[in-house]
Scaffold this motif. Structure first.
Motif, PDB file in Angstrom:
ATOM      1  N   GLY A  29       0.812  -1.215   0.000  1.00  0.00           N
ATOM      2  CA  GLY A  29       0.000   0.000   0.000  1.00  0.00           C
ATOM      3  C   GLY A  29       0.843   1.262   0.000  1.00  0.00           C
ATOM      4  N   MET A  30       1.886   1.277   0.815  1.00  0.00           N
ATOM      5  CA  MET A  30       2.771   2.451   0.852  1.00  0.00           C
ATOM      6  C   MET A  30       3.449   2.667  -0.496  1.00  0.00           C
ATOM      7  N   ALA A  31       3.986   1.608  -1.063  1.00  0.00           N
ATOM      8  CA  ALA A  31       4.666   1.734  -2.349  1.00  0.00           C
ATOM      9  C   ALA A  31       3.694   2.150  -3.441  1.00  0.00           C
ATOM     10  N   GLY A  32       2.512   1.553  -3.438  1.00  0.00           N
ATOM     11  CA  GLY A  32       1.522   1.881  -4.460  1.00  0.00           C
ATOM     12  C   GLY A  32       1.009   3.307  -4.351  1.00  0.00           C
ATOM     13  N   LEU A  33       0.679   3.732  -3.146  1.00  0.00           N
ATOM     14  CA  LEU A  33       0.182   5.099  -2.970  1.00  0.00           C
ATOM     15  C   LEU A  33       1.269   6.132  -3.249  1.00  0.00           C
ATOM     16  N   PHE A  34       2.497   5.816  -2.863  1.00  0.00           N
ATOM     17  CA  PHE A  34       3.598   6.728  -3.158  1.00  0.00           C
ATOM     18  C   PHE A  34       3.820   6.816  -4.668  1.00  0.00           C
ATOM     19  N   ALA A  35       3.711   5.700  -5.355  1.00  0.00           N
ATOM     20  CA  ALA A  35       3.865   5.687  -6.811  1.00  0.00           C
ATOM     21  C   ALA A  35       2.757   6.489  -7.489  1.00  0.00           C
ATOM     22  N   LEU A  36       1.588   6.544  -6.864  1.00  0.00           N
ATOM     23  CA  LEU A  36       0.475   7.320  -7.421  1.00  0.00           C
ATOM     24  C   LEU A  36       0.541   8.800  -7.068  1.00  0.00           C
ATOM     25  N   GLY A  37       1.548   9.197  -6.287  1.00  0.00           N
ATOM     26  CA  GLY A  37       1.746  10.617  -6.008  1.00  0.00           C
ATOM     27  C   GLY A  37       1.415  11.069  -4.602  1.00  0.00           C
ATOM     28  N   MET A  38       1.004  10.189  -3.733  1.00  0.00           N
ATOM     29  CA  MET A  38       0.704  10.582  -2.355  1.00  0.00           C
ATOM     30  C   MET A  38       2.014  10.777  -1.594  1.00  0.00           C
ATOM     31  N   LEU A  73      10.561   2.151  -8.583  1.00  0.00           N
ATOM     32  CA  LEU A  73      10.477   3.581  -8.261  1.00  0.00           C
ATOM     33  C   LEU A  73      11.849   4.220  -8.106  1.00  0.00           C
ATOM     34  N   LEU A  74      12.833   3.430  -7.672  1.00  0.00           N
ATOM     35  CA  LEU A  74      14.163   3.977  -7.439  1.00  0.00           C
ATOM     36  C   LEU A  74      14.984   4.088  -8.714  1.00  0.00           C
ATOM     37  N   ARG A  75      14.558   3.486  -9.776  1.00  0.00           N
ATOM     38  CA  ARG A  75      15.313   3.553 -11.038  1.00  0.00           C
ATOM     39  C   ARG A  75      14.979   4.781 -11.811  1.00  0.00           C
TER      40      ARG A  75
END
Length: 99
Positions: A33-42, A97-99
């Protein structure tokens, strides 16, 4: 109709599935959830807090379901297996996300 006798080892396995499997499932949910929401811009900390609050409810449901389900192997498969799959997916997403 009589309920089947519950052995001590079966009860301990249910308790372990509820506590450890529920924890693994909730941890996988938080990571994904953290990775997904962060990837979506949260923002990171907003995603962290939101998924942690949600995970508390999911842990409660998983804990209770571990005792209500008929099949103990299914409980382990869903909770521990699902947690491992979500944690693996979160790791892949974080790497992307880190790449």
């Amino acid at each position: 109709m009589h309920a089947p006798a519950v052995t001590r080892s079966h009860l301990l396995a249910r308790i372990a599935a509820a506590a450890l499997g529920g924890y693994a499932f909730s941890w996988g949910l938080v990571a994904l959830g953290m990775a997904g929401l962060f990837a979506l811009g949260m923002p990171f900390h907003d995603a962290e807090h939101l998924t942690a609050m949600l995970a508390m409810l999911v842990y409660l449901v998983a804990f209770l379901w571990a005792f209500a389900a008929r099949s103990l192997p299914r409980v382990w498969l869903v909770l521990a297996g699902g947690g491992a799959l979500m944690a693996g997916a979160a790791s892949l997403l974080q790497t992307a996300l880190l790449r």
